[in-house]
Design a protein around this motif. Structure first.
Motif, PDB file in Angstrom:
ATOM      1  N   GLU A  47       0.824  -1.209   0.000  1.00 42.66           N
ATOM      2  CA  GLU A  47       0.000   0.000   0.000  1.00 42.66           C
ATOM      3  C   GLU A  47       0.864   1.269   0.000  1.00 42.66           C
ATOM      4  OE1 GLU A  47      -3.456  -0.724  -0.207  1.00 42.66           O
ATOM      5  OE2 GLU A  47      -2.686  -2.765  -0.228  1.00 42.66           O
ATOM      6  N   GLU A  50       0.914   3.912  -4.578  1.00 40.85           N
ATOM      7  CA  GLU A  50      -0.070   4.945  -4.927  1.00 40.85           C
ATOM      8  C   GLU A  50       0.313   6.301  -4.350  1.00 40.85           C
ATOM      9  OE1 GLU A  50      -1.745   3.275  -1.032  1.00 40.85           O
ATOM     10  OE2 GLU A  50      -0.633   2.497  -2.744  1.00 40.85           O
ATOM     11  N   VAL A  76      -1.454  -2.908  -3.629  1.00 37.67           N
ATOM     12  CA  VAL A  76      -1.924  -1.551  -3.953  1.00 37.67           C
ATOM     13  C   VAL A  76      -3.437  -1.497  -3.835  1.00 37.67           C
ATOM     14  CG1 VAL A  76      -0.033  -0.978  -5.545  1.00 37.67           C
ATOM     15  CG2 VAL A  76      -2.087  -2.055  -6.427  1.00 37.67           C
ATOM     16  N   PRO A  77      -3.976  -0.337  -3.459  1.00 40.78           N
ATOM     17  CA  PRO A  77      -5.426  -0.192  -3.504  1.00 40.78           C
ATOM     18  C   PRO A  77      -5.883   0.069  -4.940  1.00 40.78           C
ATOM     19  CG  PRO A  77      -4.447   1.849  -2.770  1.00 40.78           C
ATOM     20  CD  PRO A  77      -3.320   0.858  -2.945  1.00 40.78           C
ATOM     21  N   PHE A  78      -7.133  -0.233  -5.206  1.00 39.99           N
ATOM     22  CA  PHE A  78      -7.732   0.123  -6.499  1.00 39.99           C
ATOM     23  C   PHE A  78      -8.982   0.956  -6.240  1.00 39.99           C
ATOM     24  CE2 PHE A  78     -10.536  -1.081 -10.161  1.00 39.99           C
ATOM     25  CZ  PHE A  78      -9.889  -0.303 -11.096  1.00 39.99           C
ATOM     26  N   TYR A  80     -10.619   2.567  -3.548  1.00 37.96           N
ATOM     27  CA  TYR A  80     -10.397   2.937  -2.150  1.00 37.96           C
ATOM     28  C   TYR A  80     -10.360   4.457  -2.070  1.00 37.96           C
ATOM     29  CZ  TYR A  80      -8.898   2.167   2.624  1.00 37.96           C
ATOM     30  OH  TYR A  80      -8.857   2.123   3.993  1.00 37.96           O
ATOM     31  N   ASP A  88      -1.499  11.075  -2.158  1.00 35.01           N
ATOM     32  CA  ASP A  88      -2.200   9.952  -2.773  1.00 35.01           C
ATOM     33  C   ASP A  88      -2.360  10.318  -4.239  1.00 35.01           C
ATOM     34  OD1 ASP A  88      -3.730   7.776  -3.411  1.00 35.01           O
ATOM     35  OD2 ASP A  88      -5.256   8.121  -1.888  1.00 35.01           O
ATOM     36  N   GLN A  90      -2.234   8.059  -7.385  1.00 33.68           N
ATOM     37  CA  GLN A  90      -2.795   7.259  -8.471  1.00 33.68           C
ATOM     38  C   GLN A  90      -3.290   5.910  -7.983  1.00 33.68           C
ATOM     39  OE1 GLN A  90       0.940   7.993  -9.483  1.00 33.68           O
ATOM     40  NE2 GLN A  90       1.247   6.761  -7.674  1.00 33.68           N
ATOM     41  N   ARG A  91      -4.063   5.255  -8.868  1.00 33.27           N
ATOM     42  CA  ARG A  91      -4.507   3.877  -8.690  1.00 33.27           C
ATOM     43  C   ARG A  91      -4.114   3.112  -9.947  1.00 33.27           C
ATOM     44  NH1 ARG A  91      -5.001   5.914  -4.465  1.00 33.27           N
ATOM     45  NH2 ARG A  91      -6.796   5.919  -3.071  1.00 33.27           N
ATOM     46  N   THR A  93      -4.813  -0.348 -12.406  1.00 36.74           N
ATOM     47  CA  THR A  93      -5.582  -1.541 -12.740  1.00 36.74           C
ATOM     48  C   THR A  93      -4.610  -2.715 -12.675  1.00 36.74           C
ATOM     49  OG1 THR A  93      -5.078  -1.449 -15.096  1.00 36.74           O
ATOM     50  CG2 THR A  93      -7.037  -0.226 -14.329  1.00 36.74           C
ATOM     51  N   GLY A 177      -8.320  -3.752  -4.208  1.00 36.25           N
ATOM     52  CA  GLY A 177      -6.906  -3.609  -4.550  1.00 36.25           C
ATOM     53  C   GLY A 177      -6.347  -4.892  -5.131  1.00 36.25           C
TER      54      GLY A 177
END
Length: 185
Positions: A47, A50, A76-78, A80, A88, A90-91, A93, A177
Protein backbone atom coordinates in the motif's frame (compact mmCIF):
# COMPACT_ATOMS: atom_id res chain seq x y z
CA UNK A 1 10.23 -14.29 8.94
CA UNK A 2 12.36 -17.41 9.12
CA UNK A 3 15.27 -17.50 11.57
CA UNK A 4 18.43 -15.93 10.18
CA UNK A 5 16.62 -13.39 8.01
CA UNK A 6 17.60 -9.77 8.25
CA UNK A 7 15.22 -6.97 7.44
CA UNK A 8 15.74 -3.31 6.72
CA UNK A 9 12.78 -1.01 7.16
CA UNK A 10 12.71 2.06 4.93
CA UNK A 11 10.12 4.83 5.03
CA UNK A 12 9.70 8.28 3.54
CA UNK A 13 10.48 10.98 6.10
CA UNK A 14 7.54 13.32 5.46
CA UNK A 15 4.86 10.67 5.81
CA UNK A 16 6.66 8.07 7.90
CA UNK A 17 8.04 10.37 10.55
CA UNK A 18 5.92 13.48 10.46
CA UNK A 19 2.53 11.84 9.85
CA UNK A 20 2.93 8.49 11.60
CA UNK A 21 5.94 8.73 13.90
CA UNK A 22 7.59 5.71 12.25
CA UNK A 23 11.12 4.72 13.22
CA UNK A 24 12.49 2.64 10.33
CA UNK A 25 16.13 1.67 9.88
CA UNK A 26 16.40 4.43 7.27
CA UNK A 27 14.38 7.23 5.75
CA UNK A 28 14.64 7.42 1.98
CA UNK A 29 12.76 8.08 -1.22
CA UNK A 30 11.58 4.85 -2.88
CA UNK A 31 12.95 6.20 -6.16
CA UNK A 32 16.49 6.41 -4.65
CA UNK A 33 16.99 3.51 -2.25
CA UNK A 34 20.12 3.60 -0.06
CA UNK A 35 21.01 -0.01 -0.94
CA UNK A 36 23.64 -1.58 -3.18
CA UNK A 37 22.79 -3.14 -6.52
CA UNK A 38 21.60 -6.77 -6.23
CA UNK A 39 21.90 -6.70 -2.43
CA UNK A 40 18.51 -8.01 -1.23
CA UNK A 41 16.56 -11.23 -1.67
CA UNK A 42 13.09 -9.75 -1.26
CA UNK A 43 11.28 -6.43 -1.16
CA UNK A 44 7.92 -6.00 0.53
CA UNK A 45 6.06 -2.82 -0.39
CA UNK A 46 2.47 -2.77 0.83
CA UNK A 47 0.00 0.00 0.00
CA UNK A 48 2.80 2.42 -0.93
CA UNK A 49 3.17 3.00 -4.66
CA UNK A 50 -0.07 4.95 -4.93
CA UNK A 51 1.68 7.53 -2.75
CA UNK A 52 4.75 7.85 -4.95
CA UNK A 53 5.00 10.65 -7.50
CA UNK A 54 7.23 8.34 -9.61
CA UNK A 55 6.07 4.75 -9.10
CA UNK A 56 7.84 3.61 -12.28
CA UNK A 57 11.17 4.92 -10.95
CA UNK A 58 10.55 3.20 -7.60
CA UNK A 59 9.87 -0.14 -9.31
CA UNK A 60 13.11 0.24 -11.28
CA UNK A 61 14.91 0.92 -7.96
CA UNK A 62 13.38 -2.21 -6.47
CA UNK A 63 14.58 -4.23 -9.47
CA UNK A 64 18.04 -2.67 -9.08
CA UNK A 65 18.43 -3.73 -5.44
CA UNK A 66 16.98 -7.23 -5.90
CA UNK A 67 19.37 -10.09 -6.54
CA UNK A 68 18.68 -12.20 -9.64
CA UNK A 69 15.73 -14.40 -8.70
CA UNK A 70 14.85 -11.97 -5.90
CA UNK A 71 11.19 -11.56 -5.10
CA UNK A 72 8.87 -8.57 -4.84
CA UNK A 73 5.67 -8.69 -2.77
CA UNK A 74 3.53 -5.66 -3.51
CA UNK A 75 -0.01 -4.57 -2.70
CA UNK A 76 -1.92 -1.55 -3.95
CA UNK A 77 -5.43 -0.19 -3.50
CA UNK A 78 -7.73 0.12 -6.50
CA UNK A 79 -11.23 1.11 -5.33
CA UNK A 80 -10.40 2.94 -2.15
CA UNK A 81 -10.88 6.50 -0.88
CA UNK A 82 -8.19 9.13 -1.10
CA UNK A 83 -5.98 8.75 1.95
CA UNK A 84 -2.84 10.40 3.32
CA UNK A 85 -3.69 13.51 1.28
CA UNK A 86 -2.00 15.23 -0.39
CA UNK A 87 0.28 12.20 -0.94
CA UNK A 88 -2.20 9.95 -2.77
CA UNK A 89 -1.39 10.19 -6.47
CA UNK A 90 -2.79 7.26 -8.47
CA UNK A 91 -4.51 3.88 -8.69
CA UNK A 92 -3.43 0.99 -10.92
CA UNK A 93 -5.58 -1.54 -12.74
CA UNK A 94 -4.24 -5.09 -12.72
CA UNK A 95 -3.03 -4.58 -16.30
CA UNK A 96 -1.29 -1.29 -15.52
CA UNK A 97 0.39 -2.79 -12.46
CA UNK A 98 1.64 -5.83 -14.39
CA UNK A 99 2.87 -3.55 -17.17
CA UNK A 100 4.85 -1.35 -14.76
CA UNK A 101 6.39 -4.32 -12.94
CA UNK A 102 7.47 -5.89 -16.23
CA UNK A 103 8.87 -2.58 -17.53
CA UNK A 104 11.08 -2.53 -14.44
CA UNK A 105 12.59 -5.88 -15.44
CA UNK A 106 10.65 -8.24 -13.22
CA UNK A 107 8.34 -11.12 -14.12
CA UNK A 108 4.87 -11.20 -12.55
CA UNK A 109 4.35 -14.61 -10.93
CA UNK A 110 1.02 -13.86 -9.29
CA UNK A 111 -1.43 -10.98 -9.47
CA UNK A 112 -4.77 -11.28 -7.73
CA UNK A 113 -7.53 -9.08 -6.32
CA UNK A 114 -7.24 -8.39 -2.61
CA UNK A 115 -11.02 -8.58 -2.09
CA UNK A 116 -13.94 -9.94 -4.06
CA UNK A 117 -16.50 -7.69 -5.70
CA UNK A 118 -19.20 -7.93 -3.05
CA UNK A 119 -16.71 -7.50 -0.19
CA UNK A 120 -15.32 -4.46 -1.97
CA UNK A 121 -18.82 -3.00 -2.37
CA UNK A 122 -19.43 -3.55 1.35
CA UNK A 123 -16.09 -1.96 2.20
CA UNK A 124 -16.85 1.14 0.11
CA UNK A 125 -20.28 1.60 1.69
CA UNK A 126 -18.84 1.18 5.20
CA UNK A 127 -16.00 3.62 4.46
CA UNK A 128 -18.52 6.13 3.09
CA UNK A 129 -20.66 5.83 6.23
CA UNK A 130 -17.59 6.21 8.44
CA UNK A 131 -16.33 9.18 6.44
CA UNK A 132 -19.68 10.92 6.61
CA UNK A 133 -19.86 10.25 10.36
CA UNK A 134 -16.41 11.81 10.79
CA UNK A 135 -17.51 14.82 8.71
CA UNK A 136 -20.64 15.17 10.87
CA UNK A 137 -18.43 15.41 13.95
CA UNK A 138 -16.00 17.80 12.25
CA UNK A 139 -18.81 20.08 11.08
CA UNK A 140 -20.81 19.69 14.29
CA UNK A 141 -23.75 18.61 12.16
CA UNK A 142 -26.98 17.01 13.29
CA UNK A 143 -25.78 13.97 11.35
CA UNK A 144 -24.16 12.78 14.59
CA UNK A 145 -27.66 11.74 15.65
CA UNK A 146 -27.47 9.02 13.01
CA UNK A 147 -24.36 7.37 14.56
CA UNK A 148 -26.27 4.46 16.14
CA UNK A 149 -27.95 3.67 12.81
CA UNK A 150 -24.66 3.98 10.92
CA UNK A 151 -22.93 1.64 13.39
CA UNK A 152 -25.72 -0.91 12.99
CA UNK A 153 -25.62 -0.53 9.19
CA UNK A 154 -21.84 -1.11 9.12
CA UNK A 155 -22.25 -4.33 11.11
CA UNK A 156 -25.06 -5.59 8.86
CA UNK A 157 -23.20 -4.63 5.68
CA UNK A 158 -19.99 -6.37 6.81
CA UNK A 159 -21.77 -9.62 7.66
CA UNK A 160 -23.90 -9.50 4.49
CA UNK A 161 -20.87 -8.82 2.26
CA UNK A 162 -18.90 -11.65 3.90
CA UNK A 163 -21.75 -14.17 3.46
CA UNK A 164 -22.53 -13.01 -0.09
CA UNK A 165 -18.84 -13.25 -0.95
CA UNK A 166 -18.89 -16.91 0.07
CA UNK A 167 -22.04 -17.69 -1.94
CA UNK A 168 -21.69 -15.61 -5.11
CA UNK A 169 -19.15 -16.16 -7.88
CA UNK A 170 -16.24 -13.76 -7.95
CA UNK A 171 -15.94 -10.86 -10.34
CA UNK A 172 -12.38 -9.55 -10.59
CA UNK A 173 -13.29 -6.26 -12.30
CA UNK A 174 -14.35 -4.81 -8.94
CA UNK A 175 -11.82 -5.06 -6.13
CA UNK A 176 -10.43 -2.98 -3.31
CA UNK A 177 -6.91 -3.61 -4.55
CA UNK A 178 -4.34 -6.05 -5.86
CA UNK A 179 -1.57 -8.22 -4.50
CA UNK A 180 1.35 -9.02 -6.78
CA UNK A 181 4.33 -11.33 -6.49
CA UNK A 182 7.13 -10.82 -9.00
CA UNK A 183 10.67 -12.08 -9.54
CA UNK A 184 13.70 -10.35 -10.93
CA UNK A 185 14.92 -12.18 -14.02
Amino acid sequence: MPAGCEDTGIDYFVTGSLMYGASPDAFADAAALPLRDASVDAVVILEVIEHLPSPRQALHEIARVLRPGGQLLLSVPFLYPIHDAPYDFQRFTEHGLAHEIELAGMRVCELRPSLGAVQTAGLIVCLALGGMAAESVRRRSLGVLLFPFAALAVSIINVTAWVAGKLLPGWTAVTAGYVAVARKS
